[in-house]
Design a protein around this motif. Structure first.
Motif, PDB file in Angstrom:
ATOM      1  N   GLN A 177       5.058  18.635 -85.747  1.00  0.00           N
ATOM      2  CA  GLN A 177       5.168  17.937 -84.468  1.00  0.00           C
ATOM      3  C   GLN A 177       6.301  16.915 -84.491  1.00  0.00           C
ATOM      4  N   THR A 178       6.376  16.147 -85.568  1.00  0.00           N
ATOM      5  CA  THR A 178       7.358  15.061 -85.630  1.00  0.00           C
ATOM      6  C   THR A 178       8.775  15.584 -85.782  1.00  0.00           C
ATOM      7  N   ARG A 179       8.945  16.685 -86.522  1.00  0.00           N
ATOM      8  CA  ARG A 179      10.311  17.213 -86.658  1.00  0.00           C
ATOM      9  C   ARG A 179      10.827  17.703 -85.306  1.00  0.00           C
ATOM     10  N   ALA A 180       9.943  18.250 -84.476  1.00  0.00           N
ATOM     11  CA  ALA A 180      10.358  18.665 -83.130  1.00  0.00           C
ATOM     12  C   ALA A 180      10.746  17.445 -82.298  1.00  0.00           C
ATOM     13  N   GLU A 181       9.969  16.353 -82.443  1.00  0.00           N
ATOM     14  CA  GLU A 181      10.270  15.124 -81.699  1.00  0.00           C
ATOM     15  C   GLU A 181      11.618  14.542 -82.121  1.00  0.00           C
ATOM     16  N   ILE A 182      11.879  14.528 -83.440  1.00  0.00           N
ATOM     17  CA  ILE A 182      13.140  13.969 -83.933  1.00  0.00           C
ATOM     18  C   ILE A 182      14.321  14.806 -83.443  1.00  0.00           C
ATOM     19  N   ALA A 183      14.185  16.133 -83.508  1.00  0.00           N
ATOM     20  CA  ALA A 183      15.275  17.006 -83.073  1.00  0.00           C
ATOM     21  C   ALA A 183      15.587  16.799 -81.592  1.00  0.00           C
ATOM     22  N   LYS A 184      14.546  16.698 -80.773  1.00  0.00           N
ATOM     23  CA  LYS A 184      14.758  16.491 -79.335  1.00  0.00           C
ATOM     24  C   LYS A 184      15.361  15.116 -79.073  1.00  0.00           C
ATOM     25  N   LEU A 185      14.850  14.113 -79.790  1.00  0.00           N
ATOM     26  CA  LEU A 185      15.352  12.753 -79.627  1.00  0.00           C
ATOM     27  C   LEU A 185      16.840  12.687 -79.969  1.00  0.00           C
ATOM     28  N   GLN A 186      17.226  13.294 -81.082  1.00  0.00           N
ATOM     29  CA  GLN A 186      18.626  13.278 -81.483  1.00  0.00           C
ATOM     30  C   GLN A 186      19.486  13.974 -80.443  1.00  0.00           C
ATOM     31  N   SER A 187      18.981  15.080 -79.899  1.00  0.00           N
ATOM     32  CA  SER A 187      19.726  15.809 -78.872  1.00  0.00           C
ATOM     33  C   SER A 187      19.895  14.964 -77.615  1.00  0.00           C
ATOM     34  N   ASP A 188      18.818  14.249 -77.232  1.00  0.00           N
ATOM     35  CA  ASP A 188      18.882  13.395 -76.034  1.00  0.00           C
ATOM     36  C   ASP A 188      19.842  12.221 -76.223  1.00  0.00           C
ATOM     37  N   LEU A 189      19.809  11.633 -77.423  1.00  0.00           N
ATOM     38  CA  LEU A 189      20.645  10.453 -77.675  1.00  0.00           C
ATOM     39  C   LEU A 189      22.084  10.824 -77.999  1.00  0.00           C
ATOM     40  N   GLY A 190      22.255  12.003 -78.604  1.00  0.00           N
ATOM     41  CA  GLY A 190      23.603  12.444 -78.955  1.00  0.00           C
ATOM     42  C   GLY A 190      24.252  11.632 -80.047  1.00  0.00           C
ATOM     43  N   VAL A 191      23.452  11.012 -80.922  1.00  0.00           N
ATOM     44  CA  VAL A 191      23.994  10.173 -81.992  1.00  0.00           C
ATOM     45  C   VAL A 191      24.218  11.018 -83.242  1.00  0.00           C
ATOM     46  N   THR A 192      25.369  10.855 -83.867  1.00  0.00           N
ATOM     47  CA  THR A 192      25.659  11.525 -85.127  1.00  0.00           C
ATOM     48  C   THR A 192      24.539  11.231 -86.123  1.00  0.00           C
ATOM     49  N   THR A 193      23.977  12.272 -86.708  1.00  0.00           N
ATOM     50  CA  THR A 193      22.820  12.098 -87.584  1.00  0.00           C
ATOM     51  C   THR A 193      23.000  12.904 -88.864  1.00  0.00           C
ATOM     52  N   ILE A 194      22.760  12.245 -89.997  1.00  0.00           N
ATOM     53  CA  ILE A 194      22.723  12.926 -91.302  1.00  0.00           C
ATOM     54  C   ILE A 194      21.289  12.840 -91.797  1.00  0.00           C
ATOM     55  N   TYR A 195      20.706  13.988 -92.046  1.00  0.00           N
ATOM     56  CA  TYR A 195      19.279  14.086 -92.351  1.00  0.00           C
ATOM     57  C   TYR A 195      19.118  14.776 -93.698  1.00  0.00           C
ATOM     58  N   VAL A 196      18.475  14.110 -94.630  1.00  0.00           N
ATOM     59  CA  VAL A 196      18.259  14.673 -95.964  1.00  0.00           C
ATOM     60  C   VAL A 196      16.832  15.178 -96.087  1.00  0.00           C
ATOM     61  N   THR A 197      16.688  16.403 -96.596  1.00  0.00           N
ATOM     62  CA  THR A 197      15.353  16.941 -96.825  1.00  0.00           C
ATOM     63  C   THR A 197      15.390  17.940 -97.972  1.00  0.00           C
ATOM     64  N   HIS A 198      14.247  18.100 -98.601  1.00  0.00           N
ATOM     65  CA  HIS A 198      14.059  19.136 -99.616  1.00  0.00           C
ATOM     66  C   HIS A 198      13.475  20.395 -98.969  1.00  0.00           C
ATOM     67  N   ASP A 199      12.972  20.240 -97.756  1.00  0.00           N
ATOM     68  CA  ASP A 199      12.241  21.300 -97.056  1.00  0.00           C
ATOM     69  C   ASP A 199      13.218  22.146 -96.236  1.00  0.00           C
ATOM     70  N   GLN A 200      13.446  23.398 -96.684  1.00  0.00           N
ATOM     71  CA  GLN A 200      14.436  24.213 -95.984  1.00  0.00           C
ATOM     72  C   GLN A 200      13.974  24.639 -94.592  1.00  0.00           C
ATOM     73  N   ILE A 201      12.658  24.623 -94.323  1.00  0.00           N
ATOM     74  CA  ILE A 201      12.191  24.926 -92.968  1.00  0.00           C
ATOM     75  C   ILE A 201      12.611  23.806 -92.018  1.00  0.00           C
ATOM     76  N   GLU A 202      12.476  22.548 -92.470  1.00  0.00           N
ATOM     77  CA  GLU A 202      12.986  21.422 -91.675  1.00  0.00           C
ATOM     78  C   GLU A 202      14.469  21.594 -91.417  1.00  0.00           C
ATOM     79  N   ALA A 203      15.206  21.942 -92.457  1.00  0.00           N
ATOM     80  CA  ALA A 203      16.657  22.085 -92.322  1.00  0.00           C
ATOM     81  C   ALA A 203      17.007  23.148 -91.287  1.00  0.00           C
TER      82      ALA A 203
END
Length: 408
Positions: A172-198
């Motif tokens: 749920q939260t990864r969907a919220e973050i992705a939508k939020l970033q798209s709405d804000l349009g801010v350059t984002t660098i996101y680190v994860t070990h989870d390739q599904i998140e990536a």
């Protein structure tokens, strides 16, 4: 907003360890870039260099037009979200979000406008008077996001922000973050070990291994055309089956011989990977994704020369699909890359695999829910040969268009 650019950036520790080695990476203005890879690959170190929390040993790092190698963290116009949330437990949600703005001595009205706007955006408006201890993990993470948003930075940096959440909340939260970033349009660098998140979040994904970039591409390109064995094995869940094979000629076409069985490679496969013709009579590593295997009883018109048969060792019924683990005569590929991938997935040291005998390999297929296969059955799986992957066993490079096989 701003572009972030790594120009031959390295991080070398006093003992000579290169945690990050000679990275070249351009992150576009407004882009959501995900750094992914196994533990210890250097992705968090790279992020911390952007944040100013790690010194840069070699190379140049730019945020916008400015070289920031020696610019203090507080002056880089970035906001970081940590996996630990890093909230002040004695402050309300409102005060946690407003904290950084007060340090900047912004006016009370401006602070209130920004906090209220962020709270509305994140669904936190009704929680502004609560303390962090009265919130769920997902709500706390949104507070941490709110604290970053109100600063209106040039770039967001996120270091595994979902790792403390349970599986359902992560989705749920990864969907919220992705939508939020798209709405804000801010350059984002996101680190994860989870390739599904990536794969689900990034505009582009950078796969790292041992401090070096392996491939930077859109998620679907990483999945369809991995540049090497490591990327192919890391991207995809469940992971790609990696088997030793030999390429043999057959009436103007080619066959892939796996143990005692052969798969005919059709014209479409060869048109996508013409360099395979240079491997006639040679060994390759063949990669088969579980989703490209189906119970032959569900696809009765599939020719015999596009099937793999074996003994079913494990059946995992997931409702919408069945994970079928079956043993075939053959060998699982053994390279530095496959061993590293096994270690990262926690599979190191588990040989022999479930039910595997000498001269056998376990293959995992993602069968349709209507499959009736049972443990102990002899099963036949149809292979979508158009989606097969091939790698050079010596270099690990994907075999595509050129004799060397690598395709970047």
């Amino acid at each position: 907003m701003a572009q972030v650019a790594f120009e031959r950036v390295s991080k070398i520790y006093p003992d000579g360890t290169r945690a990050v080695n000679d990275i070249n990476l351009d992150i576009r203005d407004g882009e959501f870039m995900v750094l992914v890879g196994p533990s210890g690959c250097g992705k968090t170190t790279a992020l911390r260099m952007v944040a100013g929390l790690e010194e840069i040993s070699e190379g140049v790092l730019r945020i916008g037009e400015r070289v920031v190698n020696h610019v203090p963290s507080r002056d880089r116009d970035i906001a970081m979200v940590f996996q630990s949330y890093a909230l002040y437990p004695h402050l309300s949600v409102y005060d946690n979000i407003a904290f950084g703005l007060r340090l900047r001595k912004m006016s009370k009205d401006e602070i209130d406008q920004r906090v209220q706007r962020a709270a509305t955006l994140l669904g936190l408006a009704e929680y502004l008077k609560r303390k962090p201890r009265a919130l769920s993990g997902g709500q706390r993470q949104r507070v941490a996001m709110g604290r970053a948003i109100v600063r209106e930075p040039a770039a967001f940096l996120m270091d595994e922000p979902l790792s403390n959440l349970d599986a359902k909340l992560r989705v749920q939260t990864r969907a919220e973050i992705a939508k939020l970033q798209s709405d804000l349009g801010v350059t984002t660098i996101y680190v994860t070990h989870d390739q599904i998140e990536a794969m689900t979040m990034g505009d582009r994904v950078a796969v790292m291994r041992k401090g070096e970039l392996q491939q930077v591409d859109e998620p679907q390109t990483l999945y369809d055309r991995p540049v090497n064995l490591f990327v192919g094995g890391f991207i995809g869940s469940p992971s790609m089956n990696m088997l030793d094979a030999t390429i043999e000629p057959s009436n103007g076409s080619l066959l892939a011989k796996i143990g005692e069985q052969t798969l005919e490679l059709g014209a479409e496969t060869l048109s996508q990977r013409p360099a395979l013709r240079g491997y006639e009579g040679r060994k390759v590593i063949i990669g088969i994704r579980p989703e490209d295997l189906e119970d032959a009883n569900l696809e009765t018109d599939a020719p015999e020369n596009r099937r793999l048969s074996g003994r079913l060792e494990l059946r995992e019924a997931l409702g919408s699909e069945i994970m079928a683990h079956f043993a075939i005569k053959g060998a699982t590929a053994e390279t530095d890359e496959t061993r590293e991938l096994a270690k990262d997935s926690g599979a190191e040291g588990t040989e022999p695999q479930i039910g595997v005998g000498e001269g056998e390999a376990i293959v995992v297929g993602r069968f349709g829910a209507r499959s009736k296969v049972k443990q102990g059955d002899n099963v036949s799986a149809v292979v979508d040969t158009r989606a097969l992957h091939f790698f050079d066993p010596e270099t690990g490079s994907g075999i595509y268009d050129s004799p060397k096989g690598a395709q970047t």
